[in-house]
Motif scaffolding. Structure first.
Motif, short mmCIF file in Angstrom:
data_model
loop_
_atom_site.label_atom_id
_atom_site.label_comp_id
_atom_site.label_asym_id
_atom_site.label_seq_id
_atom_site.Cartn_x
_atom_site.Cartn_y
_atom_site.Cartn_z
N VAL A 245 0.96 -1.27 0.16
CA VAL A 245 0.19 -0.29 0.09
C VAL A 245 0.73 1.26 -0.08
N GLY A 246 0.62 2.18 -0.90
CA GLY A 246 1.34 3.50 -0.97
C GLY A 246 0.85 4.71 -0.48
N ILE A 247 1.38 5.39 0.41
CA ILE A 247 0.78 6.45 0.95
C ILE A 247 1.79 7.68 1.00
N GLN A 248 1.30 8.81 0.67
CA GLN A 248 1.83 10.34 0.74
C GLN A 248 1.61 10.89 2.02
N VAL A 249 2.74 11.11 2.72
CA VAL A 249 2.72 12.00 4.09
C VAL A 249 3.14 13.26 3.88
N ARG A 250 2.10 14.25 3.62
CA ARG A 250 2.80 15.56 3.45
C ARG A 250 3.07 16.20 4.49
N ARG A 251 4.27 17.09 4.66
CA ARG A 251 4.59 17.35 5.90
C ARG A 251 5.26 18.86 5.80
N THR A 252 5.36 19.50 4.68
CA THR A 252 5.95 21.06 4.61
C THR A 252 4.83 21.90 4.29
N TRP B 195 -7.39 -1.74 4.38
CA TRP B 195 -7.19 -2.37 2.90
C TRP B 195 -6.87 -3.72 3.18
N TYR B 196 -5.78 -3.88 3.99
CA TYR B 196 -5.26 -5.41 4.15
C TYR B 196 -6.25 -6.46 4.81
N GLU B 197 -7.13 -5.74 5.78
CA GLU B 197 -8.24 -6.51 6.27
C GLU B 197 -9.35 -7.02 5.23
N TYR B 198 -9.79 -6.02 4.44
CA TYR B 198 -10.41 -6.31 3.32
C TYR B 198 -10.02 -7.44 2.49
N GLN B 199 -8.79 -7.21 2.22
CA GLN B 199 -7.98 -8.32 1.23
C GLN B 199 -8.25 -9.77 1.80
N GLU B 200 -8.07 -9.72 3.02
CA GLU B 200 -8.09 -11.00 3.96
C GLU B 200 -9.38 -11.53 3.81
N VAL B 201 -10.58 -10.67 3.81
CA VAL B 201 -11.81 -11.18 3.70
C VAL B 201 -11.91 -11.79 2.21
N LEU B 202 -11.48 -11.30 1.15
CA LEU B 202 -11.22 -11.69 0.12
C LEU B 202 -10.63 -13.04 -0.24
N GLY B 203 -9.86 -13.39 0.76
CA GLY B 203 -8.92 -14.83 0.96
C GLY B 203 -7.48 -14.28 0.64
N ASN B 204 -7.09 -13.03 0.41
CA ASN B 204 -5.60 -12.81 0.06
C ASN B 204 -4.87 -12.43 1.46
N HIS B 205 -4.10 -13.41 1.91
CA HIS B 205 -3.50 -13.39 3.15
C HIS B 205 -1.97 -12.82 2.60
N TRP B 206 -1.83 -11.72 2.41
CA TRP B 206 -0.36 -11.07 2.32
C TRP B 206 0.40 -10.75 3.45
N GLU B 207 1.65 -10.63 3.09
CA GLU B 207 2.65 -9.74 4.20
C GLU B 207 2.00 -8.51 4.13
N ARG B 208 1.98 -7.65 5.25
CA ARG B 208 1.66 -6.57 4.98
C ARG B 208 2.67 -5.50 4.94
N ARG B 209 2.68 -4.79 3.48
CA ARG B 209 3.85 -3.85 3.44
C ARG B 209 3.36 -2.35 2.80
N VAL B 210 3.97 -1.41 3.51
CA VAL B 210 3.79 0.00 3.23
C VAL B 210 4.78 0.73 2.49
N TYR B 211 4.47 1.71 1.35
CA TYR B 211 5.57 2.44 0.92
C TYR B 211 5.30 3.77 1.32
N ILE B 212 5.98 4.46 1.92
CA ILE B 212 5.77 5.86 2.41
C ILE B 212 6.49 6.95 1.58
N ALA B 213 5.88 7.69 0.79
CA ALA B 213 6.51 9.21 0.12
C ALA B 213 6.10 10.05 0.97
N THR B 214 6.98 10.98 1.42
CA THR B 214 7.05 12.10 2.15
C THR B 214 8.15 13.23 1.93
N ASP B 215 7.84 14.47 2.40
CA ASP B 215 8.55 15.29 2.10
C ASP B 215 9.31 15.94 3.41
#
Length: 199
Positions: free
Chosen positions: A150-157, A179-199
């Protein structure tokens, strides 16, 4: 009929993309061909938008003598649409509007129809040209990012000082978790990873 959009000012790329997206949506809603004027663009003054992205059209690239959007825009052949904060009165096509003919269908399969709708415009606008795609491909080869994530942008400036409230990282993570909980309901049991873009 054509609608002309200019991106020449010194605002950030995100702001310019928002304006271009507004122009594209208004062109779509008014059945006009969008003409992009990006001469002297801050990010590439030599070739403008096409120095990074594919042209919006390969055949329709100019509009003669456009008039400024206003009282006569419905009958004018070519119209220039100024920056979004200049629209008086506010155009009905601007976010978060969704076309009536698509609204019911979009609401049936998407929790946030506007995001789906505008996402297609942005995806088209940001198609990299061959030079940029080659650059992206060469840079991404050295990355070891595993999918899905899951990619998120964290705006800080600058936004915190003028336009937006501060949001703790934990607030962002609530949505990641959902999002990951919803994916598990669909049967997708993935390792939870996050990509953070920030300034």
């Amino acid at each position: 009929q054509k609608l002309v959009c200019k991106i020449r000012d010194q605002t950030g790329f995100g702001s310019q993309l928002h304006h271009l997206m507004y122009c594209f949506i208004v062109a779509y809603a008014t059945r006009r061909t969008l003409i992009l004027d990006s001469k002297d663009w801050a990010y590439s003054s030599e070739h403008g938008w096409t120095d990074v992205f594919q042209p919006l059209s390969s055949t329709c690239t100019k509009a003669d003598h456009p008039i400024i959007w206003g009282s006569y825009h419905k009958i004018a052949k070519n119209v220039f649409l100024p920056r979004s904060w200049s629209y008086v009165p506010k155009l009905p096509q601007l976010p978060q509007a969704v076309p009536k003919d698509l609204a019911d269908k979009l609401m049936a399969f998407h929790g946030y129809p506007f995001v789906w709708f505008v996402g297609h415009f942005v995806k088209y606008l940001m198609r990299p040209n061959a030079k940029m795609q080659s650059y992206i491909d060469s840079k991404s080869k050295g990355l070891s990012i595993q999918k899905p994530y899951v990619g998120i942008q964290v705006r800080r400036t600058d936004k915190l000082n003028s336009e937006a409230a501060f949001h703790a990282l934990a607030e962002y993570m609530v949505h990641v978790e959902e999002w990951y909980e919803y994916q598990e309901v669909l049967g997708n049991h993935w390792e939870r990873r996050v990509y953070i873009a920030t300034d």
